[in-house]
Design a protein around this motif. Structure first.
Motif, PDB file in Angstrom:
ATOM      1  N   LEU A  77      -2.837  -5.909  10.676  1.00 26.49           N
ATOM      2  CA  LEU A  77      -3.307  -5.413  11.968  1.00 26.49           C
ATOM      3  C   LEU A  77      -4.691  -5.951  12.287  1.00 26.49           C
ATOM      4  O   LEU A  77      -4.986  -6.292  13.445  1.00 26.49           O
ATOM      5  N   CYS A  78      -5.558  -6.053  11.294  1.00 28.51           N
ATOM      6  CA  CYS A  78      -6.901  -6.583  11.522  1.00 28.51           C
ATOM      7  C   CYS A  78      -6.854  -8.060  11.911  1.00 28.51           C
ATOM      8  O   CYS A  78      -7.652  -8.525  12.739  1.00 28.51           O
ATOM      9  N   ILE A  79      -5.905  -8.805  11.329  1.00 27.01           N
ATOM     10  CA  ILE A  79      -5.752 -10.207  11.745  1.00 27.01           C
ATOM     11  C   ILE A  79      -5.331 -10.275  13.205  1.00 27.01           C
ATOM     12  O   ILE A  79      -5.853 -11.090  13.989  1.00 27.01           O
ATOM     13  N   ALA A  80      -4.397  -9.429  13.596  1.00 29.21           N
ATOM     14  CA  ALA A  80      -3.936  -9.428  14.985  1.00 29.21           C
ATOM     15  C   ALA A  80      -5.053  -9.044  15.946  1.00 29.21           C
ATOM     16  O   ALA A  80      -5.114  -9.555  17.069  1.00 29.21           O
ATOM     17  N   LEU A  81      -5.961  -8.155  15.497  1.00 32.07           N
ATOM     18  CA  LEU A  81      -7.084  -7.740  16.332  1.00 32.07           C
ATOM     19  C   LEU A  81      -8.303  -8.640  16.166  1.00 32.07           C
ATOM     20  O   LEU A  81      -9.353  -8.369  16.763  1.00 32.07           O
ATOM     21  N   LYS A  82      -8.178  -9.672  15.305  1.00 37.01           N
ATOM     22  CA  LYS A  82      -9.265 -10.618  15.032  1.00 37.01           C
ATOM     23  C   LYS A  82     -10.453  -9.945  14.355  1.00 37.01           C
ATOM     24  O   LYS A  82     -11.609 -10.358  14.549  1.00 37.01           O
ATOM     25  N   HIS A  83     -10.161  -8.947  13.565  1.00 36.11           N
ATOM     26  CA  HIS A  83     -11.189  -8.312  12.729  1.00 36.11           C
ATOM     27  C   HIS A  83     -11.077  -8.931  11.333  1.00 36.11           C
ATOM     28  O   HIS A  83     -10.546  -8.312  10.407  1.00 36.11           O
ATOM     29  N   TYR A  84     -11.572 -10.133  11.173  1.00 35.48           N
ATOM     30  CA  TYR A  84     -11.317 -10.897   9.962  1.00 35.48           C
ATOM     31  C   TYR A  84     -12.003 -10.342   8.717  1.00 35.48           C
ATOM     32  O   TYR A  84     -11.390 -10.320   7.642  1.00 35.48           O
ATOM     33  N   PRO A  85     -13.265  -9.899   8.771  1.00 31.62           N
ATOM     34  CA  PRO A  85     -13.862  -9.315   7.548  1.00 31.62           C
ATOM     35  C   PRO A  85     -13.097  -8.090   7.069  1.00 31.62           C
ATOM     36  O   PRO A  85     -12.900  -7.912   5.859  1.00 31.62           O
ATOM     37  N   GLU A  86     -12.661  -7.222   7.997  1.00 28.21           N
ATOM     38  CA  GLU A  86     -11.891  -6.044   7.599  1.00 28.21           C
ATOM     39  C   GLU A  86     -10.553  -6.443   6.994  1.00 28.21           C
ATOM     40  O   GLU A  86     -10.057  -5.789   6.065  1.00 28.21           O
ATOM     41  N   ALA A  87      -9.955  -7.511   7.507  1.00 29.34           N
ATOM     42  CA  ALA A  87      -8.697  -7.981   6.941  1.00 29.34           C
ATOM     43  C   ALA A  87      -8.885  -8.470   5.509  1.00 29.34           C
ATOM     44  O   ALA A  87      -8.070  -8.172   4.628  1.00 29.34           O
ATOM     45  N   GLU A  88      -9.948  -9.223   5.260  1.00 32.94           N
ATOM     46  CA  GLU A  88     -10.204  -9.702   3.903  1.00 32.94           C
ATOM     47  C   GLU A  88     -10.452  -8.541   2.954  1.00 32.94           C
ATOM     48  O   GLU A  88      -9.971  -8.547   1.800  1.00 32.94           O
ATOM     49  N   ALA A  89     -11.173  -7.526   3.423  1.00 30.20           N
ATOM     50  CA  ALA A  89     -11.416  -6.352   2.573  1.00 30.20           C
ATOM     51  C   ALA A  89     -10.108  -5.624   2.263  1.00 30.20           C
ATOM     52  O   ALA A  89      -9.909  -5.147   1.132  1.00 30.20           O
ATOM     53  N   ALA A  90      -9.209  -5.542   3.248  1.00 29.55           N
ATOM     54  CA  ALA A  90      -7.924  -4.880   3.010  1.00 29.55           C
ATOM     55  C   ALA A  90      -7.098  -5.653   1.992  1.00 29.55           C
ATOM     56  O   ALA A  90      -6.442  -5.063   1.120  1.00 29.55           O
ATOM     57  N   PHE A  91      -7.114  -6.986   2.069  1.00 26.43           N
ATOM     58  CA  PHE A  91      -6.347  -7.781   1.109  1.00 26.43           C
ATOM     59  C   PHE A  91      -6.945  -7.679  -0.301  1.00 26.43           C
ATOM     60  O   PHE A  91      -6.209  -7.733  -1.298  1.00 26.43           O
ATOM     61  N   MET A  92      -8.269  -7.508  -0.385  1.00 26.74           N
ATOM     62  CA  MET A  92      -8.895  -7.296  -1.695  1.00 26.74           C
ATOM     63  C   MET A  92      -8.412  -5.985  -2.304  1.00 26.74           C
ATOM     64  O   MET A  92      -8.151  -5.906  -3.521  1.00 26.74           O
ATOM     65  N   GLU A  93      -8.263  -4.970  -1.499  1.00 22.27           N
ATOM     66  CA  GLU A  93      -7.738  -3.699  -1.995  1.00 22.27           C
ATOM     67  C   GLU A  93      -6.298  -3.859  -2.470  1.00 22.27           C
ATOM     68  O   GLU A  93      -5.880  -3.250  -3.465  1.00 22.27           O
ATOM     69  N   CYS A  94      -5.497  -4.654  -1.738  1.00 21.76           N
ATOM     70  CA  CYS A  94      -4.114  -4.909  -2.177  1.00 21.76           C
ATOM     71  C   CYS A  94      -4.106  -5.556  -3.560  1.00 21.76           C
ATOM     72  O   CYS A  94      -3.312  -5.179  -4.439  1.00 21.76           O
ATOM     73  N   GLU A  95      -4.994  -6.517  -3.789  1.00 22.10           N
ATOM     74  CA  GLU A  95      -5.062  -7.178  -5.091  1.00 22.10           C
ATOM     75  C   GLU A  95      -5.507  -6.209  -6.168  1.00 22.10           C
ATOM     76  O   GLU A  95      -4.976  -6.236  -7.306  1.00 22.10           O
ATOM     77  N   THR A  96      -6.451  -5.335  -5.830  1.00 22.79           N
ATOM     78  CA  THR A  96      -6.919  -4.350  -6.797  1.00 22.79           C
ATOM     79  C   THR A  96      -5.798  -3.404  -7.201  1.00 22.79           C
ATOM     80  O   THR A  96      -5.698  -2.990  -8.373  1.00 22.79           O
ATOM     81  N   LEU A  97      -4.944  -3.042  -6.246  1.00 26.94           N
ATOM     82  CA  LEU A  97      -3.845  -2.115  -6.538  1.00 26.94           C
ATOM     83  C   LEU A  97      -2.643  -2.810  -7.156  1.00 26.94           C
ATOM     84  O   LEU A  97      -1.607  -2.185  -7.364  1.00 26.94           O
ATOM     85  N   GLY A  98      -2.746  -4.110  -7.419  1.00 24.79           N
ATOM     86  CA  GLY A  98      -1.713  -4.803  -8.175  1.00 24.79           C
ATOM     87  C   GLY A  98      -0.630  -5.454  -7.362  1.00 24.79           C
ATOM     88  O   GLY A  98       0.461  -5.733  -7.898  1.00 24.79           O
ATOM     89  N   MET A  99      -0.858  -5.754  -6.096  1.00 24.39           N
ATOM     90  CA  MET A  99       0.177  -6.438  -5.297  1.00 24.39           C
ATOM     91  C   MET A  99       0.362  -7.861  -5.806  1.00 24.39           C
ATOM     92  O   MET A  99      -0.606  -8.565  -6.104  1.00 24.39           O
ATOM     93  N   HIS A 100       1.593  -8.293  -5.907  1.00 24.02           N
ATOM     94  CA  HIS A 100       1.918  -9.626  -6.427  1.00 24.02           C
ATOM     95  C   HIS A 100       1.491 -10.695  -5.429  1.00 24.02           C
ATOM     96  O   HIS A 100       1.483 -10.482  -4.213  1.00 24.02           O
ATOM     97  N   ASP A 101       1.147 -11.869  -5.969  1.00 24.28           N
ATOM     98  CA  ASP A 101       0.718 -12.968  -5.116  1.00 24.28           C
ATOM     99  C   ASP A 101       1.800 -13.415  -4.154  1.00 24.28           C
ATOM    100  O   ASP A 101       1.499 -13.882  -3.046  1.00 24.28           O
ATOM    101  N   ASP A 102       3.061 -13.296  -4.558  1.00 26.50           N
ATOM    102  CA  ASP A 102       4.140 -13.703  -3.656  1.00 26.50           C
ATOM    103  C   ASP A 102       4.136 -12.880  -2.378  1.00 26.50           C
ATOM    104  O   ASP A 102       4.562 -13.369  -1.318  1.00 26.50           O
ATOM    105  N   ASP A 103       3.690 -11.627  -2.446  1.00 27.68           N
ATOM    106  CA  ASP A 103       3.626 -10.767  -1.262  1.00 27.68           C
ATOM    107  C   ASP A 103       2.316 -10.916  -0.512  1.00 27.68           C
ATOM    108  O   ASP A 103       2.281 -10.742   0.716  1.00 27.68           O
ATOM    109  N   LEU A 104       1.230 -11.232  -1.202  1.00 25.44           N
ATOM    110  CA  LEU A 104      -0.092 -11.230  -0.584  1.00 25.44           C
ATOM    111  C   LEU A 104      -0.556 -12.611  -0.142  1.00 25.44           C
ATOM    112  O   LEU A 104      -1.227 -12.749   0.886  1.00 25.44           O
ATOM    113  N   ALA A 105      -0.216 -13.645  -0.893  1.00 21.32           N
ATOM    114  CA  ALA A 105      -0.762 -14.975  -0.624  1.00 21.32           C
ATOM    115  C   ALA A 105      -0.422 -15.501   0.769  1.00 21.32           C
ATOM    116  O   ALA A 105      -1.290 -16.130   1.410  1.00 21.32           O
ATOM    117  N   PRO A 106       0.794 -15.312   1.309  1.00 24.58           N
ATOM    118  CA  PRO A 106       1.049 -15.837   2.659  1.00 24.58           C
ATOM    119  C   PRO A 106       0.118 -15.255   3.711  1.00 24.58           C
ATOM    120  O   PRO A 106      -0.299 -15.971   4.632  1.00 24.58           O
TER     121      PRO A 106
END
Length: 340
Positions: free
Chosen positions: A271-300
């Motif tokens: 949603l942050c990417i769609a709204l062009k809130h790029y720093p918030e999007a990067e922070a959200a993806f960092m949280e996904c990595e912290t919670l153990g999301m696989h790269d196949d789901d997160l990397a795209p």
């Protein structure tokens, strides 16, 4: 073939003329006596006029077509009163003006019927071999843009029912600009049906949250997904789309406040990417990595974020984190091959 004519007795015009002639002769005698001996009109003219009235009424009745003699009692009373109170004028006026029109209206001309083939109605199901085949979608769009038969274009719009909504909506929008009313109305109806379905699901979820609450955030997460679907399906644009995405962000924040999951952080990042809130999007993806999301789901999605920020080297790095199975997926394989 023509409809069968209903057998009806034909009024005798000759009999009508005889009755009218007899009645007019008596009326003429009554007028003559009235002019010659006006002081004796009640003894000479009035009896002749009253004798002529039934004859004139019978003549007018005979001249009226059988199908028009309704109601019989009322029509007879009307004719009698007209003949009595308007002597000579009423019989002649009715005989010369009303009766010819009634007789012509009862005549039926010969009907010419042309047999027509059964039309190919639009509610017949259209069988598609494989709705995931891009050729099918391109074929439907091609029919809408190039076919001169509006029935084929209507079938192409109707066939969109078998496609996923994201693939069907661009074709339906193309149908809104069609020259045929039937095609435009069908495309509009199908688009309106998709919007009504989404609106109904949103309202139902909002009502559930207000009535039962949302302690685990599942309803808020589902509501955020529905709001974001307006953008995914391209049902909203401009300011309306931005408002719906902001509503989706508020709902996913509520869900994260109830319980944090990698999937919810991923939705917030998208949603942050769609709204062009790029720093918030990067922070959200960092949280996904912290919670153990696989790269196949997160990397795209990280690659998409890097591309929107024009960090092209990072796009290659993120796609390189995909496993071989994910990289060979039909959707991602062309993208991975391009950035290798």
């Amino acid at each position: 073939m023509p409809w069968p004519e209903t057998a009806q007795p034909t009024p005798s015009l000759a009999a009508a003329l005889c009755w009218l002639l007899a009645g007019l002769i008596l009326e003429g005698l009554a007028v003559f006596h009235l002019l010659v001996t006006p002081e004796l009109w009640a003894w000479r003219s009035l009896p002749l006029h009253l004798m002529a009235a039934p004859l004139l009424t019978a003549g007018l009745w005979q001249g009226i077509p059988v199908a028009s003699r309704r109601p019989a009692a009322g029509l007879l009373l009307f004719l009698m009163m007209m003949v009595i109170w308007l002597p000579v004028v009423a019989p002649l006026g009715l005989a010369l003006s009303l009766l010819p029109g009634l007789r012509r209206s009862g005549q039926r001309g010969e009907r010419q019927w042309q047999p027509l083939a059964m039309p190919d109605l639009p509610f017949r199901a259209v069988a598609l071999p494989d709705v995931e085949d891009p050729a099918i979608r391109e074929g439907l769009a091609s029919v809408l843009s190039s076919s001169h038969d509006h029935r084929r274009r209507q079938q192409a719009v109707l066939a969109c029912r078998h496609l996923p909504r994201r693939q069907a909506i661009p074709i339906l929008r193309q149908g809104l600009a069609d020259s045929a009313d039937d095609v435009r109305l069908l495309a509009y109806s199908m688009l309106s049906g998709i919007e009504r379905d989404l609106d109904g699901r949103v309202q139902a979820l909002v009502a559930d949250i207000e009535r039962q609450g949302d302690p685990d955030g599942n309803r808020a997460e589902a509501l955020a997904a529905l709001y974001s679907e307006y953008g995914y399906l391209q049902l909203a644009q401009g300011g309306t789309l931005r408002y719906l995405l902001e509503q989706a962000t508020l709902r996913i924040d509520q869900a994260l406040a109830a319980r944090e999951t990698a999937h919810r952080w991923l939705m917030l990042g998208r949603l942050c990417i769609a709204l062009k809130h790029y720093p918030e999007a990067e922070a959200a993806f960092m949280e996904c990595e912290t919670l153990g999301m696989h790269d196949d789901d997160l990397a795209p999605y990280r690659a998409e974020l890097a591309f929107t920020q024009r960090r092209f080297n990072d796009v290659h790095r993120q796609l390189a984190r995909l496993s071989s199975a994910a990289a060979s997926h039909p959707t991602l394989h062309p993208l991975v091959s391009y950035w290798q």
